[in-house]
Design a protein around this motif. Sequence first.
Motif, mmCIF file in Angstrom:
data_model
loop_
_atom_site.group_PDB
_atom_site.id
_atom_site.type_symbol
_atom_site.label_atom_id
_atom_site.label_comp_id
_atom_site.label_asym_id
_atom_site.label_seq_id
_atom_site.Cartn_x
_atom_site.Cartn_y
_atom_site.Cartn_z
ATOM 1 N N GLU A 162 -1.791 2.507 5.337
ATOM 2 C CA GLU A 162 -0.398 2.321 5.748
ATOM 3 C C GLU A 162 0.621 2.461 4.612
ATOM 4 O O GLU A 162 1.813 2.456 4.874
ATOM 5 C CB GLU A 162 -0.188 0.931 6.393
ATOM 6 C CG GLU A 162 -1.012 0.672 7.621
ATOM 7 C CD GLU A 162 -0.265 1.016 8.896
ATOM 8 O OE1 GLU A 162 0.962 0.860 8.925
ATOM 9 O OE2 GLU A 162 -0.911 1.455 9.859
ATOM 10 N N GLU A 494 -7.972 -6.487 -2.053
ATOM 11 C CA GLU A 494 -7.794 -7.055 -0.721
ATOM 12 C C GLU A 494 -8.670 -8.295 -0.612
ATOM 13 O O GLU A 494 -9.860 -8.247 -0.919
ATOM 14 C CB GLU A 494 -8.185 -6.053 0.362
ATOM 15 C CG GLU A 494 -7.223 -4.881 0.499
ATOM 16 C CD GLU A 494 -7.616 -3.975 1.662
ATOM 17 O OE1 GLU A 494 -8.473 -4.388 2.466
ATOM 18 O OE2 GLU A 494 -7.079 -2.866 1.747
ATOM 19 N N TYR A 523 -1.786 -7.972 5.478
ATOM 20 C CA TYR A 523 -2.135 -7.229 6.688
ATOM 21 C C TYR A 523 -2.148 -8.199 7.858
ATOM 22 O O TYR A 523 -2.895 -9.190 7.864
ATOM 23 C CB TYR A 523 -3.517 -6.584 6.556
ATOM 24 C CG TYR A 523 -3.545 -5.373 5.665
ATOM 25 C CD1 TYR A 523 -3.162 -4.123 6.143
ATOM 26 C CD2 TYR A 523 -3.952 -5.471 4.343
ATOM 27 C CE1 TYR A 523 -3.187 -3.014 5.328
ATOM 28 C CE2 TYR A 523 -3.984 -4.363 3.513
ATOM 29 C CZ TYR A 523 -3.598 -3.135 4.019
ATOM 30 O OH TYR A 523 -3.630 -2.028 3.199
ATOM 31 N N ARG A 524 -1.304 -7.953 8.849
ATOM 32 C CA ARG A 524 -1.276 -8.761 10.052
ATOM 33 C C ARG A 524 -2.076 -8.059 11.138
ATOM 34 O O ARG A 524 -1.877 -6.883 11.406
ATOM 35 C CB ARG A 524 0.158 -8.969 10.542
ATOM 36 C CG ARG A 524 1.090 -9.556 9.483
ATOM 37 C CD ARG A 524 0.730 -10.993 9.163
ATOM 38 N NE ARG A 524 1.652 -11.578 8.199
ATOM 39 C CZ ARG A 524 1.553 -12.794 7.717
ATOM 40 N NH1 ARG A 524 0.558 -13.563 8.104
ATOM 41 N NH2 ARG A 524 2.426 -13.246 6.830
ATOM 42 N N ALA A 530 -3.938 -3.244 12.448
ATOM 43 C CA ALA A 530 -3.391 -4.048 11.358
ATOM 44 C C ALA A 530 -2.164 -3.361 10.761
ATOM 45 O O ALA A 530 -2.132 -2.146 10.592
ATOM 46 C CB ALA A 530 -4.452 -4.277 10.296
ATOM 47 N N LEU A 532 0.611 -3.535 7.514
ATOM 48 C CA LEU A 532 0.859 -4.072 6.186
ATOM 49 C C LEU A 532 2.315 -4.481 6.063
ATOM 50 O O LEU A 532 3.221 -3.673 6.225
ATOM 51 C CB LEU A 532 0.514 -3.030 5.117
ATOM 52 C CG LEU A 532 0.781 -3.448 3.662
ATOM 53 C CD1 LEU A 532 -0.071 -4.654 3.287
ATOM 54 C CD2 LEU A 532 0.518 -2.292 2.716
ATOM 55 N N GLU A 533 2.530 -5.746 5.754
ATOM 56 C CA GLU A 533 3.868 -6.283 5.536
ATOM 57 C C GLU A 533 4.090 -6.434 4.041
ATOM 58 O O GLU A 533 3.448 -7.247 3.379
ATOM 59 C CB GLU A 533 3.997 -7.653 6.222
ATOM 60 C CG GLU A 533 5.341 -8.314 6.023
ATOM 61 C CD GLU A 533 5.362 -9.727 6.608
ATOM 62 O OE1 GLU A 533 5.765 -10.649 5.880
ATOM 63 O OE2 GLU A 533 4.947 -9.887 7.775
ATOM 64 N N ASP A 546 -6.116 -13.250 8.059
ATOM 65 C CA ASP A 546 -5.146 -12.424 7.337
ATOM 66 C C ASP A 546 -5.816 -11.806 6.107
ATOM 67 O O ASP A 546 -6.626 -12.442 5.436
ATOM 68 C CB ASP A 546 -3.954 -13.263 6.872
ATOM 69 C CG ASP A 546 -2.975 -13.554 8.000
ATOM 70 O OD1 ASP A 546 -3.062 -12.889 9.043
ATOM 71 O OD2 ASP A 546 -2.136 -14.459 7.833
ATOM 72 N N ARG A 547 -5.454 -10.555 5.815
ATOM 73 C CA ARG A 547 -5.937 -9.894 4.603
ATOM 74 C C ARG A 547 -4.778 -9.755 3.632
ATOM 75 O O ARG A 547 -3.748 -9.174 3.968
ATOM 76 C CB ARG A 547 -6.541 -8.529 4.918
ATOM 77 C CG ARG A 547 -7.899 -8.606 5.613
ATOM 78 C CD ARG A 547 -8.491 -7.231 5.810
ATOM 79 N NE ARG A 547 -7.678 -6.419 6.684
ATOM 80 C CZ ARG A 547 -7.353 -5.152 6.480
ATOM 81 N NH1 ARG A 547 -7.782 -4.537 5.378
ATOM 82 N NH2 ARG A 547 -6.629 -4.480 7.346
#
Length: 586
Positions: A162, A494, A523-524, A530, A532-533, A546-547
Amino acid sequence: MTSAGSTPSARPRRFVICGENLLTLRIVEALRRQGSAAVDIVVVVADRAGRYVPQIEDAGVRVLEGGSSDDDRTFLAAGVRGATAVALVDREDVTNIHRALRVQEIDPDVRLVVRLFNTRLGRRIEQILPTATVLSVSETAAPSFVAQAIGRNTRQHIRVPERTFVVAGRREVRDEAVVCGLAANSQLGARGGPRLLPAGGPDAADYVLAVAESRARETDQLSRPRTERVRNAVERVVVRLRGTFTRRLARATLALGALFILGTVAFATAGGYHLGDAIYLAVLDSAGAAQPDTGASVAVRVIQGFVTVIGIAIIPLVTAVVVESAVSGRVLGTTPRRMPRRDHVVVVGLGNVGMRIVTTLRDRGVPVVAVERSEGAVGASTVARAGIPVILGDATRERVLREAGAEECRALVAVTSDDATNLQAALVGRSVQRSVRVVLRLRDDDLAGRVERSMDAISRSVSYVAAPVFAAALRDGQVVATIPIGRRILLMAEVAVGRASFMAGLPIPALSETGAVRVVGVYRGAGPDAVLETPPRPHRRLKVGDRLLVVATRGGLGTVLERCASRSVYDRAAVPSRRAEGMVSV
């Protein structure tokens, strides 16, 4: 916040490492540095008289002698059954595969970390060893050497699902693209060394992690004026042509050009010809195609004879030099590329690491020349078949480095397996070109520090770079990239928030620590859905599953892994397997 050291009352986690080499020692040190003292480490060696055994024992770990690939008693005595993870780090791929299969038969659920050079084979092995993580030491370490050889003008790209990040100087990226500061005072030779992950935000750092430009922005780059694209294309062609010209070829070509100009001027003045006719006669006579004309004046006949004779002498010389530059007897391989002569990288040593560095440079479009003493070296024939020039010779001799174009190269990378050879090659390289950028492979940390200070060089230890990645894999973390900062490194990894983790329910800033850890994304969700925020919202609380995408020092990554680990890890270590009871110790 719950302390990382306040673990449940249980037996410590146990890690078993099979193999005796410098990487083993570095992994032990990394495990100690990444976690608390409550870690049980067992090292299995083939011979207690090995070179690194005393240092491994001094690190406070148990050492067992045995380690034969079919010796189940040794593995059971080391505690592979019920262990948190087992690392197989022998130098031989086949030995590590054999041991991994034996360990899997003893405990199918134990996590395996397997060292393999052949990455294609590694992907196959992961299919038959579902709990295994396959890592290549050379593949892990090569990007660090490449980044230092190319210099900070070329950004390091880190690709994750992402998103793509870049590591660059603070002034090289836009403010809105910066994710976090990586280092302050990171210039080579700066007093006190770099300060990693400094406080004060991105503006306090001179080396940052940033989000790469979007595809839309890249598309805008492609829509630049045609004149600019043409100019860039011409510049690339000029650089390529400039790299193919050797000095001997340039001199022969200049001699032929001088003869042509001199003949044209003589025909136009002494012969009385118009400029067009003078050029025509000079071209034909220089090529040896003169037509005798007894009716011409004495001056014209003298000029014609002189130009013809000299042209016949020079043209074979030009032809010979062209052939020599295209197919040199010193360049290994059947279809070598033309030797680059400036702005390239000279790599000394084509072992596992050297071969990875050369191929990585080629993939990045950087001209490269390899130097190897032995034609039978691991990567010599492989690199030559790929069309990369390989100079066969001793890199500690000035003549060999000059043959590789060290006089005008951008960097010299010495990565043989011998520290003394690497240091000597670097010193000879500096005598050929005083300002050349030098990157060395040195195992001895004290020697490396002194060399960096005295030579203004950059040193790297392959095991030093690779060990944190192996240690993180043992602790159930996935290292995405290593980021070299001077001789130190940062890790991007991660990390999953496990069941009943200490971090579940806490806000993200509770995990960050100045100088040690930065959370750059979360990662939500799970699987392909998933998202990536990045940057993560600071007030959002972490949930199980959560990752986290973190940038950390080696010790900081260990803290993150402990705080995010599922408590079941400790429960498993606390309950010995019934199958292990009553087994014979070795």
